[in-house]
Design a protein around this motif. Structure first.
Motif, PDB file in Angstrom:
ATOM      1  N   ASP A 129       0.803  -1.224   0.000  1.00  0.00           N
ATOM      2  CA  ASP A 129       0.000   0.000   0.000  1.00  0.00           C
ATOM      3  C   ASP A 129       0.837   1.276   0.000  1.00  0.00           C
ATOM      4  N   ALA A 130       1.852   1.341   0.849  1.00  0.00           N
ATOM      5  CA  ALA A 130       2.640   2.566   0.997  1.00  0.00           C
ATOM      6  C   ALA A 130       3.797   2.654   0.014  1.00  0.00           C
ATOM      7  N   LYS A 131       4.201   1.526  -0.553  1.00  0.00           N
ATOM      8  CA  LYS A 131       5.313   1.466  -1.505  1.00  0.00           C
ATOM      9  C   LYS A 131       6.550   2.213  -0.995  1.00  0.00           C
ATOM     10  N   PRO A 132       7.112   1.752   0.120  1.00  0.00           N
ATOM     11  CA  PRO A 132       8.306   2.413   0.643  1.00  0.00           C
ATOM     12  C   PRO A 132       9.496   2.214  -0.286  1.00  0.00           C
ATOM     13  N   ALA A 133      10.478   3.091  -0.180  1.00  0.00           N
ATOM     14  CA  ALA A 133      11.700   2.944  -0.969  1.00  0.00           C
ATOM     15  C   ALA A 133      12.537   1.782  -0.439  1.00  0.00           C
ATOM     16  N   LEU A 134      12.428   1.526   0.875  1.00  0.00           N
ATOM     17  CA  LEU A 134      13.245   0.503   1.517  1.00  0.00           C
ATOM     18  C   LEU A 134      12.522  -0.031   2.739  1.00  0.00           C
ATOM     19  N   VAL A 135      12.731  -1.322   3.017  1.00  0.00           N
ATOM     20  CA  VAL A 135      12.211  -1.948   4.232  1.00  0.00           C
ATOM     21  C   VAL A 135      13.399  -2.404   5.064  1.00  0.00           C
ATOM     22  N   ILE A 136      13.403  -2.023   6.329  1.00  0.00           N
ATOM     23  CA  ILE A 136      14.342  -2.605   7.290  1.00  0.00           C
ATOM     24  C   ILE A 136      13.563  -3.727   7.952  1.00  0.00           C
ATOM     25  N   LEU A 137      13.945  -4.961   7.650  1.00  0.00           N
ATOM     26  CA  LEU A 137      13.170  -6.134   8.035  1.00  0.00           C
ATOM     27  C   LEU A 137      13.863  -6.932   9.126  1.00  0.00           C
ATOM     28  N   ASP A 138      13.273  -6.905  10.327  1.00  0.00           N
ATOM     29  CA  ASP A 138      13.746  -7.761  11.407  1.00  0.00           C
ATOM     30  C   ASP A 138      13.419  -9.196  11.016  1.00  0.00           C
ATOM     31  N   MET A 139      14.423 -10.025  10.927  1.00  0.00           N
ATOM     32  CA  MET A 139      14.228 -11.401  10.471  1.00  0.00           C
ATOM     33  C   MET A 139      13.469 -12.244  11.496  1.00  0.00           C
ATOM     34  N   MET A 140      13.202 -11.697  12.669  1.00  0.00           N
ATOM     35  CA  MET A 140      12.420 -12.398  13.696  1.00  0.00           C
ATOM     36  C   MET A 140      11.077 -11.703  13.914  1.00  0.00           C
ATOM     37  N   ILE A 141      10.543 -11.068  12.883  1.00  0.00           N
ATOM     38  CA  ILE A 141       9.257 -10.364  12.982  1.00  0.00           C
ATOM     39  C   ILE A 141       8.156 -11.377  13.314  1.00  0.00           C
ATOM     40  N   PRO A 142       7.272 -11.063  14.250  1.00  0.00           N
ATOM     41  CA  PRO A 142       6.212 -12.007  14.615  1.00  0.00           C
ATOM     42  C   PRO A 142       5.243 -12.291  13.466  1.00  0.00           C
ATOM     43  N   GLY A 143       4.773 -13.517  13.413  1.00  0.00           N
ATOM     44  CA  GLY A 143       3.734 -13.885  12.460  1.00  0.00           C
ATOM     45  C   GLY A 143       4.197 -14.735  11.299  1.00  0.00           C
ATOM     46  N   MET A 144       5.485 -14.666  10.966  1.00  0.00           N
ATOM     47  CA  MET A 144       6.006 -15.428   9.830  1.00  0.00           C
ATOM     48  C   MET A 144       7.529 -15.374   9.915  1.00  0.00           C
ATOM     49  N   LEU A 145       8.197 -16.386   9.439  1.00  0.00           N
ATOM     50  CA  LEU A 145       9.653 -16.338   9.389  1.00  0.00           C
ATOM     51  C   LEU A 145      10.097 -15.167   8.519  1.00  0.00           C
ATOM     52  N   GLY A 146      11.118 -14.460   8.968  1.00  0.00           N
ATOM     53  CA  GLY A 146      11.622 -13.318   8.214  1.00  0.00           C
ATOM     54  C   GLY A 146      12.003 -13.673   6.796  1.00  0.00           C
ATOM     55  N   LYS A 147      12.589 -14.879   6.616  1.00  0.00           N
ATOM     56  CA  LYS A 147      12.969 -15.259   5.256  1.00  0.00           C
ATOM     57  C   LYS A 147      11.748 -15.470   4.371  1.00  0.00           C
ATOM     58  N   GLU A 148      10.611 -15.854   4.959  1.00  0.00           N
ATOM     59  CA  GLU A 148       9.375 -15.998   4.175  1.00  0.00           C
ATOM     60  C   GLU A 148       8.810 -14.626   3.805  1.00  0.00           C
ATOM     61  N   VAL A 149       8.908 -13.665   4.716  1.00  0.00           N
ATOM     62  CA  VAL A 149       8.493 -12.294   4.412  1.00  0.00           C
ATOM     63  C   VAL A 149       9.361 -11.747   3.281  1.00  0.00           C
ATOM     64  N   LEU A 150      10.660 -11.953   3.392  1.00  0.00           N
ATOM     65  CA  LEU A 150      11.605 -11.502   2.367  1.00  0.00           C
ATOM     66  C   LEU A 150      11.290 -12.156   1.023  1.00  0.00           C
TER      67      LEU A 150
END
Length: 150
Positions: free
Chosen positions: A49-70
């Motif tokens: 929705d927001a289309k950010p230029a960059l995401v700083i992604l904590d690989m331990m984000i709750p709800g899904m494995l960080g590598k799956e989010v990536l």
């Protein structure tokens, strides 16, 4: 950021409030707009929705494995062009390699320097920006001309 240009938006996907606040203040001081997400589903939705230029992604984000989010961000047409800096408690080589192979543009291990993270964000974005044409000035007597050079 230079005057006249809109600040680039950075999505900080970090569930720890203290870490998120530290990242937020340093990125704002570096001239970025910052939005937050504390769960994997919010990261995916805000990225679309927001289309950010960059995401700083904590690989331990709750709800899904960080590598799956990536993997999801990089495999979806709407979000595949977003730069990603993976942030992790692990400094193991295999974790860094997996994140980079899945499409992360950089990897930062915790604990980290917030100033260094902001500089890495700027460096990643600079590499993704289209090259700016350089102006060439040619003069012959009273005649002067400027043009963009490739």
């Amino acid at each position: 950021m230079s005057e006249g240009k809109a600040a680039l938006m950075i999505l900080v996907a970090e569930s720890d409030e203290g870490t998120a606040a530290l990242i937020h203040s340093n990125l704002v001081n570096a001239g970025f707009d910052v939005v937050h997400a504390v769960a994997a589903s919010a990261v995916l939705a805000k990225s679309r929705d927001a289309k950010p230029a960059l995401v700083i992604l904590d690989m331990m984000i709750p709800g899904m494995l960080g590598k799956e989010v990536l993997r999801s961000l990089k495999s979806t047409q709407l979000t595949s062009g977003i730069s990603i800096v993976a942030l992790s408690d692990s400094s193991e080589e295999t974790d860094r390699i997996v994140a980079l192979e899945l499409g992360a543009d950089d990897y930062v291990a915790k604990p980290f320097s917030a100033r260094e993270l902001a500089l890495r964000v700027r460096a990643v974005l600079a590499r993704r920006a289209p090259p700016q044409p350089r102006l060439v000035q040619v003069s012959t007597g009273a005649l002067k001309a400027r043009s963009a050079a490739a």
